[in-house]
Design a protein around this motif. Structure first.
Motif, PDB file in Angstrom:
ATOM      1  N   LYS A   1      65.744  55.770   0.518  1.00 38.46           N
ATOM      2  CA  LYS A   1      65.016  56.909  -0.044  1.00 38.46           C
ATOM      3  C   LYS A   1      63.513  56.725   0.087  1.00 38.46           C
ATOM      4  O   LYS A   1      62.762  57.681   0.000  1.00 38.46           O
ATOM      5  N   GLY A   2      63.070  55.496   0.247  1.00 39.41           N
ATOM      6  CA  GLY A   2      61.645  55.246   0.461  1.00 39.41           C
ATOM      7  C   GLY A   2      60.774  55.516  -0.749  1.00 39.41           C
ATOM      8  O   GLY A   2      59.648  55.966  -0.602  1.00 39.41           O
ATOM      9  N   GLU A   3      61.294  55.222  -1.934  1.00 41.13           N
ATOM     10  CA  GLU A   3      60.522  55.460  -3.154  1.00 41.13           C
ATOM     11  C   GLU A   3      59.569  54.300  -3.412  1.00 41.13           C
ATOM     12  O   GLU A   3      59.926  53.141  -3.245  1.00 41.13           O
ATOM     13  N   TRP A   4      58.355  54.633  -3.836  1.00 41.93           N
ATOM     14  CA  TRP A   4      57.355  53.609  -4.139  1.00 41.93           C
ATOM     15  C   TRP A   4      57.760  52.830  -5.379  1.00 41.93           C
ATOM     16  O   TRP A   4      58.225  53.402  -6.356  1.00 41.93           O
ATOM     17  N   LYS A   5      57.569  51.488  -5.307  1.00 37.91           N
ATOM     18  CA  LYS A   5      57.887  50.602  -6.428  1.00 37.91           C
ATOM     19  C   LYS A   5      56.710  49.651  -6.642  1.00 37.91           C
ATOM     20  O   LYS A   5      56.056  49.248  -5.677  1.00 37.91           O
ATOM     21  N   PRO A   6      56.469  49.266  -7.897  1.00 34.07           N
ATOM     22  CA  PRO A   6      55.386  48.302  -8.151  1.00 34.07           C
ATOM     23  C   PRO A   6      55.807  46.898  -7.716  1.00 34.07           C
ATOM     24  O   PRO A   6      56.993  46.581  -7.653  1.00 34.07           O
ATOM     25  N   LEU A   7      54.829  46.060  -7.431  1.00 35.42           N
ATOM     26  CA  LEU A   7      55.106  44.687  -7.014  1.00 35.42           C
ATOM     27  C   LEU A   7      55.177  43.718  -8.193  1.00 35.42           C
ATOM     28  O   LEU A   7      55.459  42.537  -8.000  1.00 35.42           O
ATOM     29  N   VAL A   8      54.970  44.202  -9.383  1.00 35.35           N
ATOM     30  CA  VAL A   8      55.011  43.350 -10.580  1.00 35.35           C
ATOM     31  C   VAL A   8      56.383  42.687 -10.688  1.00 35.35           C
ATOM     32  O   VAL A   8      57.418  43.335 -10.547  1.00 35.35           O
ATOM     33  N   GLY A   9      56.400  41.377 -10.895  1.00 39.54           N
ATOM     34  CA  GLY A   9      57.663  40.657 -11.061  1.00 39.54           C
ATOM     35  C   GLY A   9      58.411  40.366  -9.772  1.00 39.54           C
ATOM     36  O   GLY A   9      59.562  39.965  -9.809  1.00 39.54           O
TER      37      GLY A   9
ATOM     38  N   LEU B   1      62.408  47.276   6.789  1.00 41.14           N
ATOM     39  CA  LEU B   1      61.180  47.864   7.293  1.00 41.14           C
ATOM     40  C   LEU B   1      60.501  48.387   6.045  1.00 41.14           C
ATOM     41  O   LEU B   1      61.065  49.250   5.343  1.00 41.14           O
ATOM     42  N   THR B   2      59.344  47.848   5.721  1.00 41.85           N
ATOM     43  CA  THR B   2      58.683  48.144   4.453  1.00 41.85           C
ATOM     44  C   THR B   2      57.263  48.612   4.695  1.00 41.85           C
ATOM     45  O   THR B   2      56.583  48.116   5.593  1.00 41.85           O
ATOM     46  N   GLU B   3      56.831  49.558   3.870  1.00 41.10           N
ATOM     47  CA  GLU B   3      55.442  49.999   3.863  1.00 41.10           C
ATOM     48  C   GLU B   3      54.795  49.496   2.581  1.00 41.10           C
ATOM     49  O   GLU B   3      55.376  49.628   1.496  1.00 41.10           O
ATOM     50  N   TYR B   4      53.612  48.902   2.705  1.00 46.08           N
ATOM     51  CA  TYR B   4      52.873  48.391   1.552  1.00 46.08           C
ATOM     52  C   TYR B   4      51.607  49.208   1.363  1.00 46.08           C
ATOM     53  O   TYR B   4      50.867  49.446   2.315  1.00 46.08           O
ATOM     54  N   ASP B   5      51.368  49.631   0.128  1.00 49.09           N
ATOM     55  CA  ASP B   5      50.136  50.299  -0.263  1.00 49.09           C
ATOM     56  C   ASP B   5      49.214  49.201  -0.797  1.00 49.09           C
ATOM     57  O   ASP B   5      49.350  48.764  -1.936  1.00 49.09           O
ATOM     58  N   CYS B   6      48.313  48.730   0.055  1.00 47.17           N
ATOM     59  CA  CYS B   6      47.465  47.589  -0.290  1.00 47.17           C
ATOM     60  C   CYS B   6      46.548  47.891  -1.479  1.00 47.17           C
ATOM     61  O   CYS B   6      46.327  47.033  -2.324  1.00 47.17           O
ATOM     62  N   LYS B   7      46.030  49.089  -1.537  1.00 51.46           N
ATOM     63  CA  LYS B   7      45.091  49.465  -2.596  1.00 51.46           C
ATOM     64  C   LYS B   7      45.751  49.511  -3.968  1.00 51.46           C
ATOM     65  O   LYS B   7      45.206  49.035  -4.951  1.00 51.46           O
ATOM     66  N   HIS B   8      46.965  50.059  -4.041  1.00 54.72           N
ATOM     67  CA  HIS B   8      47.647  50.234  -5.333  1.00 54.72           C
ATOM     68  C   HIS B   8      48.716  49.175  -5.586  1.00 54.72           C
ATOM     69  O   HIS B   8      49.448  49.264  -6.567  1.00 54.72           O
ATOM     70  N   GLN B   9      48.827  48.199  -4.702  1.00 50.36           N
ATOM     71  CA  GLN B   9      49.783  47.093  -4.811  1.00 50.36           C
ATOM     72  C   GLN B   9      51.193  47.582  -5.156  1.00 50.36           C
ATOM     73  O   GLN B   9      51.772  47.233  -6.182  1.00 50.36           O
ATOM     74  N   ARG B  10      51.725  48.376  -4.252  1.00 52.18           N
ATOM     75  CA  ARG B  10      53.096  48.879  -4.381  1.00 52.18           C
ATOM     76  C   ARG B  10      53.725  48.879  -3.000  1.00 52.18           C
ATOM     77  O   ARG B  10      53.044  48.685  -1.986  1.00 52.18           O
ATOM     78  N   TYR B  11      55.046  49.083  -2.975  1.00 46.25           N
ATOM     79  CA  TYR B  11      55.758  49.057  -1.695  1.00 46.25           C
ATOM     80  C   TYR B  11      56.909  50.052  -1.722  1.00 46.25           C
ATOM     81  O   TYR B  11      57.341  50.517  -2.773  1.00 46.25           O
ATOM     82  N   ARG B  12      57.388  50.343  -0.531  1.00 46.98           N
ATOM     83  CA  ARG B  12      58.610  51.132  -0.404  1.00 46.98           C
ATOM     84  C   ARG B  12      59.358  50.657   0.827  1.00 46.98           C
ATOM     85  O   ARG B  12      58.784  50.489   1.908  1.00 46.98           O
ATOM     86  N   ASP B  13      60.639  50.390   0.625  1.00 42.03           N
ATOM     87  CA  ASP B  13      61.505  50.016   1.734  1.00 42.03           C
ATOM     88  C   ASP B  13      61.931  51.289   2.445  1.00 42.03           C
ATOM     89  O   ASP B  13      62.467  52.204   1.817  1.00 42.03           O
ATOM     90  N   LEU B  14      61.684  51.359   3.733  1.00 45.58           N
ATOM     91  CA  LEU B  14      62.057  52.525   4.527  1.00 45.58           C
ATOM     92  C   LEU B  14      63.426  52.347   5.166  1.00 45.58           C
ATOM     93  O   LEU B  14      64.166  53.313   5.340  1.00 45.58           O
ATOM     94  N   VAL B  15      63.742  51.084   5.512  1.00 42.50           N
ATOM     95  CA  VAL B  15      65.027  50.746   6.116  1.00 42.50           C
ATOM     96  C   VAL B  15      65.474  49.412   5.529  1.00 42.50           C
ATOM     97  O   VAL B  15      64.677  48.489   5.400  1.00 42.50           O
ATOM     98  N   GLU B  16      66.758  49.333   5.157  1.00 41.85           N
ATOM     99  CA  GLU B  16      67.341  48.084   4.661  1.00 41.85           C
ATOM    100  C   GLU B  16      68.602  47.800   5.462  1.00 41.85           C
ATOM    101  O   GLU B  16      69.519  48.620   5.503  1.00 41.85           O
ATOM    102  N   ASN B  17      68.631  46.642   6.124  1.00 40.13           N
ATOM    103  CA  ASN B  17      69.760  46.262   6.980  1.00 40.13           C
ATOM    104  C   ASN B  17      70.151  47.371   7.947  1.00 40.13           C
ATOM    105  O   ASN B  17      71.324  47.675   8.145  1.00 40.13           O
ATOM    106  N   GLY B  18      69.145  47.992   8.540  1.00 38.90           N
ATOM    107  CA  GLY B  18      69.386  49.017   9.551  1.00 38.90           C
ATOM    108  C   GLY B  18      69.696  50.398   9.012  1.00 38.90           C
ATOM    109  O   GLY B  18      69.865  51.328   9.793  1.00 38.90           O
TER     110      GLY B  18
ATOM    111  N   TYR C   1      55.256  40.371  -3.174  1.00 39.44           N
ATOM    112  CA  TYR C   1      53.812  40.363  -3.360  1.00 39.44           C
ATOM    113  C   TYR C   1      53.149  39.488  -2.290  1.00 39.44           C
ATOM    114  O   TYR C   1      52.139  39.867  -1.690  1.00 39.44           O
ATOM    115  N   ALA C   2      53.711  38.320  -2.040  1.00 44.01           N
ATOM    116  CA  ALA C   2      53.163  37.420  -1.025  1.00 44.01           C
ATOM    117  C   ALA C   2      53.205  38.067   0.363  1.00 44.01           C
ATOM    118  O   ALA C   2      52.282  37.897   1.164  1.00 44.01           O
TER     119      ALA C   2
END
Length: 104
Positions: free
Chosen positions: A81-89, A60-77, A94-95
């Motif tokens: 920690k939900g920390e923001w990460k850049p989409l670079v690389g 379950l992921t939240e994407y910040d469209c304006k700043h092109q970053r994401y944070r995973d809120l839930v992984e495999n249930g 990114y897609a």
């Protein structure tokens, strides 16, 4: 055969593959019924498939469209920690962001 059909999170009704690596060994799919607006942009359920190891990781992921970053809120249930990460690389992620942000 796609591994998503074997994954527990595959109970989502509307999986849509949004990206695949050039060698076809990894892919990212989105449950299009789960896409919703969030305070930062969009939130959605996705699945990352690794065909080499025959594994699927769901998110379950939240994407910040304006700043092109994401944070995973839930992984495999499990909550993360939900920390923001850049989409670079990260072309698959990114897609996924582009797919969701272009629609909402």
């Amino acid at each position: 055969m796609m591994l998503l059909s074997m994954a527990p999170a595959a109970q989502a009704v509307n999986w849509h593959q949004v990206a695949t690596t050039a060698d076809g060994q990894q892919s990212q799919s989105v449950d299009i019924d789960s896409i919703e607006r969030s305070p930062q942009g969009v939130r959605l359920k996705s699945a990352w498939e690794n065909r080499t190891t025959r594994s699927v990781t769901t998110y379950l992921t939240e994407y910040d469209c304006k700043h092109q970053r994401y944070r995973d809120l839930v992984e495999n249930g499990q909550p993360t920690k939900g920390e923001w990460k850049p989409l670079v690389g990260d072309p698959l992620n990114y897609a996924t962001m582009k797919y969701a942000c272009d629609r909402y």
